[in-house]
Write a protein that holds these residues in place. Structure first.
Motif, PDB file in Angstrom:
ATOM      1  N   ILE A  45      36.967  55.750  55.242  1.00 10.29           N
ATOM      2  CA  ILE A  45      37.762  55.328  56.394  1.00 10.29           C
ATOM      3  C   ILE A  45      39.140  55.976  56.275  1.00 10.29           C
ATOM      4  CG2 ILE A  45      38.770  53.367  57.618  1.00 10.29           C
ATOM      5  CD1 ILE A  45      36.522  51.644  56.381  1.00 10.29           C
ATOM      6  N   VAL A  46      39.509  56.730  57.278  1.00 11.91           N
ATOM      7  CA  VAL A  46      40.788  57.432  57.258  1.00 11.91           C
ATOM      8  C   VAL A  46      41.926  56.423  57.127  1.00 11.91           C
ATOM      9  CG1 VAL A  46      42.356  58.913  58.579  1.00 11.91           C
ATOM     10  CG2 VAL A  46      39.893  59.339  58.634  1.00 11.91           C
ATOM     11  N   GLY A  47      42.810  56.668  56.162  1.00  8.85           N
ATOM     12  CA  GLY A  47      43.973  55.809  55.962  1.00  8.85           C
ATOM     13  C   GLY A  47      43.725  54.590  55.101  1.00  8.85           C
ATOM     14  N   LEU A  48      42.496  54.363  54.686  1.00  5.27           N
ATOM     15  CA  LEU A  48      42.181  53.212  53.840  1.00  5.27           C
ATOM     16  C   LEU A  48      41.778  53.711  52.463  1.00  5.27           C
ATOM     17  CD1 LEU A  48      41.957  50.128  53.791  1.00  5.27           C
ATOM     18  CD2 LEU A  48      39.558  50.366  54.442  1.00  5.27           C
ATOM     19  N   ASP A  49      42.698  53.600  51.526  1.00  4.70           N
ATOM     20  CA  ASP A  49      42.476  54.103  50.177  1.00  4.70           C
ATOM     21  C   ASP A  49      41.631  53.142  49.346  1.00  4.70           C
ATOM     22  OD1 ASP A  49      44.051  56.353  50.683  1.00  4.70           O
ATOM     23  OD2 ASP A  49      45.886  55.315  50.080  1.00  4.70           O
ATOM     24  N   VAL A  50      40.988  53.703  48.341  1.00  5.35           N
ATOM     25  CA  VAL A  50      40.201  52.911  47.402  1.00  5.35           C
ATOM     26  C   VAL A  50      41.150  52.034  46.581  1.00  5.35           C
ATOM     27  CG1 VAL A  50      38.722  53.033  45.359  1.00  5.35           C
ATOM     28  CG2 VAL A  50      38.354  54.607  47.251  1.00  5.35           C
ATOM     29  N   VAL A  51      40.765  50.793  46.376  1.00  6.52           N
ATOM     30  CA  VAL A  51      41.523  49.870  45.525  1.00  6.52           C
ATOM     31  C   VAL A  51      40.689  49.681  44.262  1.00  6.52           C
ATOM     32  CG1 VAL A  51      42.521  47.566  45.310  1.00  6.52           C
ATOM     33  CG2 VAL A  51      42.534  48.734  47.527  1.00  6.52           C
ATOM     34  N   PRO A  52      41.118  50.287  43.133  1.00  6.65           N
ATOM     35  CA  PRO A  52      40.289  50.238  41.930  1.00  6.65           C
ATOM     36  C   PRO A  52      40.079  48.828  41.376  1.00  6.65           C
ATOM     37  CG  PRO A  52      42.332  51.460  41.522  1.00  6.65           C
ATOM     38  CD  PRO A  52      42.323  51.062  42.954  1.00  6.65           C
ATOM     39  N   ASN A  53      41.017  47.927  41.591  1.00  3.38           N
ATOM     40  CA  ASN A  53      40.886  46.555  41.092  1.00  3.38           C
ATOM     41  C   ASN A  53      40.738  45.582  42.266  1.00  3.38           C
ATOM     42  OD1 ASN A  53      43.508  46.943  42.009  1.00  3.38           O
ATOM     43  ND2 ASN A  53      44.378  45.500  40.541  1.00  3.38           N
ATOM     44  N   ALA A  54      39.901  45.949  43.227  1.00  4.44           N
ATOM     45  CA  ALA A  54      39.756  45.182  44.469  1.00  4.44           C
ATOM     46  C   ALA A  54      39.345  43.731  44.217  1.00  4.44           C
ATOM     47  CB  ALA A  54      38.747  45.864  45.381  1.00  4.44           C
ATOM     48  N   ARG A  55      38.471  43.496  43.273  1.00  5.49           N
ATOM     49  CA  ARG A  55      38.012  42.132  42.991  1.00  5.49           C
ATOM     50  C   ARG A  55      39.185  41.243  42.595  1.00  5.49           C
ATOM     51  NH1 ARG A  55      36.680  39.427  38.184  1.00  5.49           N
ATOM     52  NH2 ARG A  55      35.256  37.676  38.516  1.00  5.49           N
ATOM     53  N   GLU A  56      40.022  41.726  41.683  1.00  8.07           N
ATOM     54  CA  GLU A  56      41.173  40.946  41.231  1.00  8.07           C
ATOM     55  C   GLU A  56      42.167  40.731  42.365  1.00  8.07           C
ATOM     56  OE1 GLU A  56      39.934  43.633  39.576  1.00  8.07           O
ATOM     57  OE2 GLU A  56      38.984  42.544  37.936  1.00  8.07           O
ATOM     58  N   VAL A  57      42.361  41.748  43.190  1.00  6.82           N
ATOM     59  CA  VAL A  57      43.269  41.630  44.334  1.00  6.82           C
ATOM     60  C   VAL A  57      42.746  40.582  45.310  1.00  6.82           C
ATOM     61  CG1 VAL A  57      44.218  42.855  46.336  1.00  6.82           C
ATOM     62  CG2 VAL A  57      44.159  43.986  44.110  1.00  6.82           C
ATOM     63  N   LEU A  58      41.439  40.618  45.587  1.00  5.93           N
ATOM     64  CA  LEU A  58      40.848  39.640  46.498  1.00  5.93           C
ATOM     65  C   LEU A  58      40.965  38.217  45.963  1.00  5.93           C
ATOM     66  CD1 LEU A  58      37.645  41.485  47.756  1.00  5.93           C
ATOM     67  CD2 LEU A  58      39.561  40.700  49.160  1.00  5.93           C
ATOM     68  N   ILE A  59      40.687  38.039  44.684  1.00  6.93           N
ATOM     69  CA  ILE A  59      40.799  36.705  44.084  1.00  6.93           C
ATOM     70  C   ILE A  59      42.225  36.183  44.238  1.00  6.93           C
ATOM     71  CG2 ILE A  59      40.767  35.440  41.882  1.00  6.93           C
ATOM     72  CD1 ILE A  59      38.315  37.199  41.116  1.00  6.93           C
ATOM     73  N   SER A  60      43.197  37.025  43.971  1.00  7.70           N
ATOM     74  CA  SER A  60      44.599  36.637  44.101  1.00  7.70           C
ATOM     75  C   SER A  60      44.955  36.283  45.544  1.00  7.70           C
ATOM     76  CB  SER A  60      45.490  37.774  43.596  1.00  7.70           C
ATOM     77  OG  SER A  60      46.830  37.512  43.883  1.00  7.70           O
ATOM     78  N   LEU A  61      44.530  37.116  46.489  1.00  5.36           N
ATOM     79  CA  LEU A  61      44.860  36.879  47.898  1.00  5.36           C
ATOM     80  C   LEU A  61      44.142  35.654  48.457  1.00  5.36           C
ATOM     81  CD1 LEU A  61      44.883  40.559  49.224  1.00  5.36           C
ATOM     82  CD2 LEU A  61      46.852  39.033  48.982  1.00  5.36           C
ATOM     83  N   TYR A  62      42.874  35.458  48.079  1.00  5.86           N
ATOM     84  CA  TYR A  62      42.151  34.281  48.558  1.00  5.86           C
ATOM     85  C   TYR A  62      42.760  32.996  47.988  1.00  5.86           C
ATOM     86  CZ  TYR A  62      38.460  37.185  50.607  1.00  5.86           C
ATOM     87  OH  TYR A  62      37.750  38.084  51.365  1.00  5.86           O
ATOM     88  N   THR A  63      43.180  33.026  46.730  1.00  3.96           N
ATOM     89  CA  THR A  63      43.826  31.858  46.119  1.00  3.96           C
ATOM     90  C   THR A  63      45.136  31.549  46.840  1.00  3.96           C
ATOM     91  OG1 THR A  63      42.823  32.439  44.001  1.00  3.96           O
ATOM     92  CG2 THR A  63      44.689  30.908  43.946  1.00  3.96           C
ATOM     93  N   ARG A  64      45.893  32.590  47.139  1.00  4.27           N
ATOM     94  CA  ARG A  64      47.157  32.423  47.872  1.00  4.27           C
ATOM     95  C   ARG A  64      46.901  31.862  49.269  1.00  4.27           C
ATOM     96  NH1 ARG A  64      50.926  37.372  49.750  1.00  4.27           N
ATOM     97  NH2 ARG A  64      52.237  36.160  51.155  1.00  4.27           N
ATOM     98  N   THR A  65      45.847  32.340  49.934  1.00  4.51           N
ATOM     99  CA  THR A  65      45.505  31.850  51.266  1.00  4.51           C
ATOM    100  C   THR A  65      45.214  30.354  51.232  1.00  4.51           C
ATOM    101  OG1 THR A  65      44.593  33.997  51.893  1.00  4.51           O
ATOM    102  CG2 THR A  65      43.897  32.113  53.207  1.00  4.51           C
ATOM    103  N   LEU A  66      44.415  29.920  50.257  1.00  5.88           N
ATOM    104  CA  LEU A  66      44.097  28.494  50.143  1.00  5.88           C
ATOM    105  C   LEU A  66      45.336  27.654  49.861  1.00  5.88           C
ATOM    106  CD1 LEU A  66      40.711  28.694  48.203  1.00  5.88           C
ATOM    107  CD2 LEU A  66      41.063  28.019  50.604  1.00  5.88           C
ATOM    108  N   ARG A  67      46.277  28.213  49.145  1.00  2.86           N
ATOM    109  CA  ARG A  67      47.522  27.500  48.860  1.00  2.86           C
ATOM    110  C   ARG A  67      48.393  27.403  50.121  1.00  2.86           C
ATOM    111  NH1 ARG A  67      48.931  30.440  44.848  1.00  2.86           N
ATOM    112  NH2 ARG A  67      50.297  31.829  45.988  1.00  2.86           N
TER     113      ARG A  67
END
Length: 188
Positions: A43-65
């Protein structure tokens, strides 16, 4: 006369050199040892996130908070909590980015990261706007606009209600049934 030496590399050595030369560096290589490496999202403009799982866990936890600031009986909060918990559980259960993508079925992990960032922005806006804070005695002003609709715009008007509807309505709103008819009975 100069002799040239041809060096042949296997595929993994080429990929290693490519990553190092293109800026991936040693750190990126060391974090991916033994894991499948995603080269691109496609996808043009969307770079690979090598630690995507950890980023998602952090963001989902923040969302619930952060969603806790929304009243607990609001549909928006219930919906956000529900899908966020489900996605967080998948991320906690799976170590591999491909398995996370397959189980969630909502796109690539990088797309999910963008989506949850947008949700966090929306949560803060919803808290600011406070759409659930409408007072009980608030009256909405209805503005009627009788401007004629241009001919090229389709008219979406409901079909007229059948006469039986009006007879039934009249029977329920009056004390006695209309002449020559018995009052309709409700089925229980």
């Amino acid at each position: 006369m100069r002799s040239s030496t041809v060096i042949e590399f296997d595929f993994e050595a080429k990929m290693f050199l490519r990553r190092v030369l293109l800026g991936g560096g040693w750190r990126a290589m060391s974090t991916q040892v033994g894991k499948k490496v995603k080269e691109t999202t496609g996808i043009v403009g969307l770079d690979v996130v090598p630690n995507a799982r950890e980023v998602l866990i952090s963001l989902y936890t923040r969302t619930l908070r952060e969603i806790q600031a929304v009243p607990p009986d609001e549909g928006y909060r219930k919906a956000v909590e529900s899908f966020t918990r489900q996605r967080l559980n998948v991320c906690l259960e799976e170590d591999d980015w491909e398995e996370i993508e397959n189980r969630l079925g909502c796109g690539q992990v990088e797309e999910l990261i963008e989506e949850v960032k947008d949700e966090l922005t929306l949560i803060s806006k919803m808290i600011e706007w406070d759409p659930w804070g409408v007072p009980e005695d608030y009256e909405c002003k209805v503005i009627e606009d009788n401007t004629p609709i241009p001919k090229h715009v389709p008219h979406h008007r409901p079909s007229p209600l059948p006469n039986e509807f009006f007879k039934t309505l009249e029977a329920f709103t009056t004390d006695s049934p209309p002449k020559d008819e018995t009052a309709p009975q409700l089925k229980t």
